[in-house]
Each structure stands twice: as structure tokens, then as C-alpha cells.
Design a protein around this motif. Structure first.
Motif, PDB file in Angstrom:
ATOM      1  N   ARG A 169       0.833  -1.225   0.000  1.00 18.20           N
ATOM      2  CA  ARG A 169       0.000   0.000   0.000  1.00 18.20           C
ATOM      3  C   ARG A 169       0.857   1.261   0.000  1.00 18.20           C
ATOM      4  NH1 ARG A 169      -2.067   0.050   6.335  1.00 18.20           N
ATOM      5  NH2 ARG A 169      -0.162  -0.847   7.183  1.00 18.20           N
ATOM      6  N   SER A 170       2.075   1.154  -0.585  1.00 15.47           N
ATOM      7  CA  SER A 170       2.928   2.355  -0.606  1.00 15.47           C
ATOM      8  C   SER A 170       2.292   3.417  -1.485  1.00 15.47           C
ATOM      9  CB  SER A 170       4.322   2.013  -1.142  1.00 15.47           C
ATOM     10  OG  SER A 170       4.270   1.844  -2.538  1.00 15.47           O
ATOM     11  N   HIS A 192      -1.359  -5.642   3.275  1.00 13.96           N
ATOM     12  CA  HIS A 192      -0.154  -4.981   3.775  1.00 13.96           C
ATOM     13  C   HIS A 192       0.459  -5.831   4.869  1.00 13.96           C
ATOM     14  CE1 HIS A 192      -2.902  -3.807   6.930  1.00 13.96           C
ATOM     15  NE2 HIS A 192      -3.726  -3.404   5.959  1.00 13.96           N
ATOM     16  N   SER A 193       1.439  -5.269   5.566  1.00 14.76           N
ATOM     17  CA  SER A 193       2.199  -6.105   6.505  1.00 14.76           C
ATOM     18  C   SER A 193       1.364  -6.544   7.711  1.00 14.76           C
ATOM     19  CB  SER A 193       3.453  -5.363   6.980  1.00 14.76           C
ATOM     20  OG  SER A 193       3.078  -4.230   7.730  1.00 14.76           O
ATOM     21  N   GLY A 213       8.387  -5.870  -2.061  1.00 16.48           N
ATOM     22  CA  GLY A 213       9.833  -5.835  -1.863  1.00 16.48           C
ATOM     23  C   GLY A 213      10.369  -7.011  -1.069  1.00 16.48           C
ATOM     24  N   ILE A 234      11.375  -5.668  -7.181  1.00 15.60           N
ATOM     25  CA  ILE A 234      12.739  -5.788  -7.714  1.00 15.60           C
ATOM     26  C   ILE A 234      13.640  -6.057  -6.514  1.00 15.60           C
ATOM     27  CG2 ILE A 234      14.622  -4.645  -8.936  1.00 15.60           C
ATOM     28  CD1 ILE A 234      12.595  -2.828 -10.273  1.00 15.60           C
ATOM     29  N   THR A 275       8.027   1.649 -16.281  1.00 15.92           N
ATOM     30  CA  THR A 275       8.030   2.856 -15.441  1.00 15.92           C
ATOM     31  C   THR A 275       8.576   4.058 -16.221  1.00 15.92           C
ATOM     32  OG1 THR A 275       8.174   1.523 -13.459  1.00 15.92           O
ATOM     33  CG2 THR A 275       8.884   3.803 -13.256  1.00 15.92           C
TER      34      THR A 275
HETATM   35  P1  NDP Z   1       7.557  -0.006   0.207  1.00 18.35           P
HETATM   36  O1  NDP Z   1       8.605  -0.602   1.088  1.00 18.35           O
HETATM   37  O2  NDP Z   1       7.345   1.459   0.231  1.00 18.35           O
HETATM   38  O3  NDP Z   1       6.149  -0.688   0.539  1.00 18.35           O
HETATM   39  C1  NDP Z   1       6.064  -2.071   0.714  1.00 18.35           C
HETATM   40  C2  NDP Z   1       4.627  -2.430   0.999  1.00 18.35           C
HETATM   41  O4  NDP Z   1       4.557  -3.830   1.154  1.00 18.35           O
HETATM   42  C3  NDP Z   1       4.076  -1.797   2.294  1.00 18.35           C
HETATM   43  O5  NDP Z   1       2.750  -1.377   2.084  1.00 18.35           O
HETATM   44  C4  NDP Z   1       4.138  -2.960   3.278  1.00 18.35           C
HETATM   45  O6  NDP Z   1       3.111  -2.922   4.274  1.00 18.35           O
HETATM   46  C5  NDP Z   1       3.900  -4.153   2.374  1.00 18.35           C
HETATM   47  N1  NDP Z   1       4.464  -5.374   2.922  1.00 18.35           N
HETATM   48  C6  NDP Z   1       5.724  -5.568   3.369  1.00 18.35           C
HETATM   49  N2  NDP Z   1       5.869  -6.838   3.801  1.00 18.35           N
HETATM   50  C7  NDP Z   1       4.678  -7.447   3.617  1.00 18.35           C
HETATM   51  C8  NDP Z   1       4.201  -8.756   3.861  1.00 18.35           C
HETATM   52  N3  NDP Z   1       4.979  -9.706   4.399  1.00 18.35           N
HETATM   53  N4  NDP Z   1       2.923  -9.051   3.557  1.00 18.35           N
HETATM   54  C9  NDP Z   1       2.102  -8.091   3.010  1.00 18.35           C
HETATM   55  N5  NDP Z   1       2.515  -6.829   2.749  1.00 18.35           N
HETATM   56  C10 NDP Z   1       3.781  -6.513   3.053  1.00 18.35           C
HETATM   57  O7  NDP Z   1       7.892  -0.528  -1.262  1.00 18.35           O
HETATM   58  P2  NDP Z   1       7.481   0.078  -2.697  1.00 18.35           P
HETATM   59  O8  NDP Z   1       6.015   0.076  -2.829  1.00 18.35           O
HETATM   60  O9  NDP Z   1       8.238   1.305  -2.970  1.00 18.35           O
HETATM   61  O10 NDP Z   1       8.109  -1.057  -3.637  1.00 18.35           O
HETATM   62  C11 NDP Z   1       7.655  -2.388  -3.599  1.00 18.35           C
HETATM   63  C12 NDP Z   1       8.533  -3.225  -4.529  1.00 18.35           C
HETATM   64  O11 NDP Z   1       8.384  -2.732  -5.845  1.00 18.35           O
HETATM   65  C13 NDP Z   1      10.027  -3.149  -4.225  1.00 18.35           C
HETATM   66  O12 NDP Z   1      10.620  -4.390  -4.526  1.00 18.35           O
HETATM   67  C14 NDP Z   1      10.531  -2.099  -5.179  1.00 18.35           C
HETATM   68  O13 NDP Z   1      11.895  -2.277  -5.519  1.00 18.35           O
HETATM   69  C15 NDP Z   1       9.652  -2.379  -6.372  1.00 18.35           C
HETATM   70  N6  NDP Z   1       9.462  -1.219  -7.255  1.00 18.35           N
HETATM   71  C16 NDP Z   1       9.574  -1.445  -8.579  1.00 18.35           C
HETATM   72  C17 NDP Z   1       9.401  -0.423  -9.472  1.00 18.35           C
HETATM   73  C18 NDP Z   1       9.495  -0.723 -10.923  1.00 18.35           C
HETATM   74  O14 NDP Z   1       9.741   0.162 -11.709  1.00 18.35           O
HETATM   75  N7  NDP Z   1       9.263  -1.971 -11.339  1.00 18.35           N
HETATM   76  C19 NDP Z   1       9.144   0.952  -9.036  1.00 18.35           C
HETATM   77  C20 NDP Z   1       8.937   1.069  -7.614  1.00 18.35           C
HETATM   78  C21 NDP Z   1       9.113   0.011  -6.776  1.00 18.35           C
HETATM   79  P3  NDP Z   1       2.985  -1.721   5.368  1.00 18.35           P
HETATM   80  O15 NDP Z   1       2.373  -0.582   4.623  1.00 18.35           O
HETATM   81  O16 NDP Z   1       2.109  -2.298   6.385  1.00 18.35           O
HETATM   82  O17 NDP Z   1       4.385  -1.441   5.815  1.00 18.35           O
END
Ligand code: NDP
Length: 293
Positions: A169-170, A192-193, A213, A234, A275
Motif C-alpha cells: 500500500r505504498s 499490507h504487513s 519488496g 525488484i 516505469t
Molecule cells: P515499500 O517498502 O514502500 O512498501 C512495501 C509495501 O509492502 C508496504 O505497504 C508494506 O506494508 C507491504 N508489505 C511488506 N511486507 C509485507 C508482507 N509480508 N505481507 C504483506 N505486505 C507486506 O515498497 P514500494 O512500494 O516502494 O516497492 C515495492 C517493490 O516494488 C520493491 O521491490 C521495489 O523495488 C519495487 N518497485 C519497482 C518499481 C518498478 O519500476 N518496477 C518501481 C517502484 C518500486 P505496510 O504498509 O504495512 O508497511
């Protein structure tokens, strides 16, 4: 079943060609060259590489780019003043502030200072706010979520009426993507987490998006047979056979999940190339909006 692999590199290349043709037309018909200002604060090597790649992609389609590099200890007022100056420059149609910012800078304040009509990353609250509202075309959608939607639409995968489950949910990926799916009439579950019994939700998905991630987090048993799986993650994992000592994998266990899904994006070569393609698209759109009516 073996899933269709959605070729993000090919779809991104097609979008870049479309952008280039539209940039040429804008120059020919209105004498306008789209311009993107990139603002990089600090010396994070990954961020510098991202900015370099974005500027190179601009050059390839005929978009002018203007690079600004500021030291890590830049005072907030100096960065805000630069954004105000860029806001006034007519040859700058889009402004991109590379994230993450050094910790002394307030990301919300900085992103809120980019004028919404030049906010080609789509992170200004007034652009994010309209994403989920049906019938309101957002000026700019954030590039990675917009890339996911384009992958679905250009692969002729229906969204309306399907159950989309978004992991993450970022504000740059999960949340805006969930809103965009909702605006396209999907039924959306956001995880989410703190979500409990995640697998019982992911197994209900017609469209499953992983943006958390965590390397190869989504396994075969979490996916409903026939689901479409979009892998945004990624992640680097160690690999002694690779000259770099690592390789990139997604949030989905690709080899396992492709045996059960109907369509799946690979990493690399899936969402990643989209992207930058969508950033070019947004910059073109910003320039087109500047044409006097
Ligand atoms: P963030 O770290 O900002 O957000 C991660 C999200 O995942 C949060 O909402 C978190 O929950 C949730 N989360 C973490 N662990 C779990 C779990 N075990 N179960 C369920 N939900 C979980 O990451 P981003 O959104 O910025 O990026 C996510 C991925 O996408 C990364 O690997 C990043 O590298 C990749 N990315 C790729 C791009 C591309 O161009 N392909 C561009 C941007 C990102 P909570 O909110 O509760 O913390």
C-alpha cells in the motif's frame, strides 16, 4: 498450465515509439519540444543511475531534459526555491524529484511544491486524490502503477468486474494502483504487513499484484489457477554464477507460479521497463497540455 509471459520490454518499446512519434508531431505542428527537469539531491548511486536512465530515455524520444544535482545537505528552502523557479520556466513541462530524499527533507512538503500541472511522477496530493474517482481522468498517474495498467490493457486482460488483490500500500505503487484498478471497476482488496491470513486473500484474486519488496514471497499455493500475476518487486539475491555476484528477482516465485497462472510478468523485463516509458508518456502529455487552445 503454463502462463503467457507478458513482455514488458516489448510493450514499453511500443509506447516509446508512440511517444517519439507524438513528440515529433508536437514539434512540427506547434514548435514545442517537451522538457523534463530532473532533481537529484545527494549522492545515492542507485538514484543517480535511475536519473541517468530517465534522461537517456528522454533523449531517445526527443524530449529535452534538464538535470539538477544538489548536495546531500541542501537546505529545504534552497530545494523549494529551485522547484518554484522550474515551475515558472516554460521550456520545463515536467518536474521529477528523485526519491528517496535525504532524511532532513520533508518529502510531503517537497512533492507538494511541484505544481500539479508539471507533476509527471503523479505524486502531488491533488493528482493522487483523483485516481480512484470514476469519471475523473487524472492529469498524471504515477508511472509504475500506470505501467501495470498499461500492461494489462495492452495484453487485452479485462479488469472490470475482476477481483484484484494488491499486495502493498505504498504511495508510489500499491495504493495508487489499487485506486486505478478500482476506477476501472475491479473489486479491489489491498493487503499490507498487518494483513492476517494473506494466502486466503491472494487465492481469491483474478488479478494478483505483488509490490512488497520481498524476494519470491508469492508462491504457487498462494495463486488461484488461471489468475493473472503482475510482479512489481525488484529484489537482489546473491548469485555466485553472475559476474555481479547477484541477480534480480521479483516478489513472485516466477518458475513456480508460471505453472498455475494464466499470465505473468517476469523480473526483469516485466513492470520495470514500463516505469520509464510512462514517465515519457506523462512528460509528453504535460507538453501537449501547454499548447495554447
Ligand atoms: P515499500 O517498502 O514502500 O512498501 C512495501 C509495501 O509492502 C508496504 O505497504 C508494506 O506494508 C507491504 N508489505 C511488506 N511486507 C509485507 C508482507 N509480508 N505481507 C504483506 N505486505 C507486506 O515498497 P514500494 O512500494 O516502494 O516497492 C515495492 C517493490 O516494488 C520493491 O521491490 C521495489 O523495488 C519495487 N518497485 C519497482 C518499481 C518498478 O519500476 N518496477 C518501481 C517502484 C518500486 P505496510 O504498509 O504495512 O508497511
Amino acid at each position: 498450465m503454463s502462463a503467457t509471459v507478458i513482455d514488458g520490454a516489448a510493450i514499453a518499446a511500443a509506447i516509446r515509439r508512440e511517444v517519439k512519434a507524438a513528440v515529433d508531431a508536437l514539434q512540427r505542428e506547434h514548435g514545442i519540444t517537451p522538457g523534463l527537469a530532473t532533481v537529484l539531491v545527494g549522492n545515492d548511486p542507485a538514484s543517480a543511475t535511475y536519473v541517468r536512465n530517465k534522461r537517456k530515455a528522454c533523449a531517445e524520444v526527443g524530449i529535452a531534459s534538464f538535470g539538477y544535482e544538489l548536495p546531500t545537505d541542501t537546505p529545504p528552502q534552497k530545494l523549494l526555491a529551485l522547484l518554484d523557479e522550474l515551475a515558472c520556466r516554460s521550456e520545463v513541462h515536467g518536474i521529477l524529484v528523485q526519491l528517496p530524499l535525504p532524511s532532513h527533507l520533508d518529502e510531503g512538503q517537497v512533492l507538494g511544491r511541484v505544481p500539479p500541472e508539471k507533476d509527471v511522477d503523479g505524486f502531488h496530493p491533488s493528482n493522487l486524490g483523483v485516481l480512484g474517482i470514476r469519471g475523473r481522468e487524472p492529469r498524471f498517474a504515477p508511472c509504475t502503477p500506470a505501467g501495470c495498467i498499461a500492461l494489462l490493457e495492452r495484453s487485452a486482460i479485462p479488469i472490470a468486474g475482476r477481483h484484484a488483490v494488491v499486495l502493498g500500500r505504498s504511495k508510489i505503487v500499491g495504493l495508487p494502483l489499487a485506486l486505478m484498478l478500482l476506477a476501472r471497476d475491479a473489486t479491489v482488496t489491498i493487503c499490507h504487513s498487518r494483513t492476517t491470513d494473506l494466502a486466503s486473500l491472494t487465492r481469491q484474486a483474478d488479478i494478483l499484484v505483488a509490490a512488497i519488496g520481498k524476494a519470491r514471497f508469492v508462491t504457487r499455493d498462494m495463486v488461484r489457477p488461471g489468475a493473472v500475476v503482475i510482479d512489481v518487486g525488484i529484489n537482489r539475491i546473491e548469485d555466485a554464477r553472475d559476474p555481479r555476484g547477484y541477480r534480480l528477482v521479483g516478489d513472485v516465485d516466477f518458475e513456480e507460479v508460471r505453472t498455475v497462472a494464466s499470465a505473468i510478468t517476469p523480473v526483469p523485463g516485466g513492470v520495470g521497463p514500463m516505469t520509464i516509458a510512462m514517465l515519457l508518456w506523462n512528460t509528453l502529455r504535460a507538453a501537449e497540455c501547454s499548447v495554447p487552445k
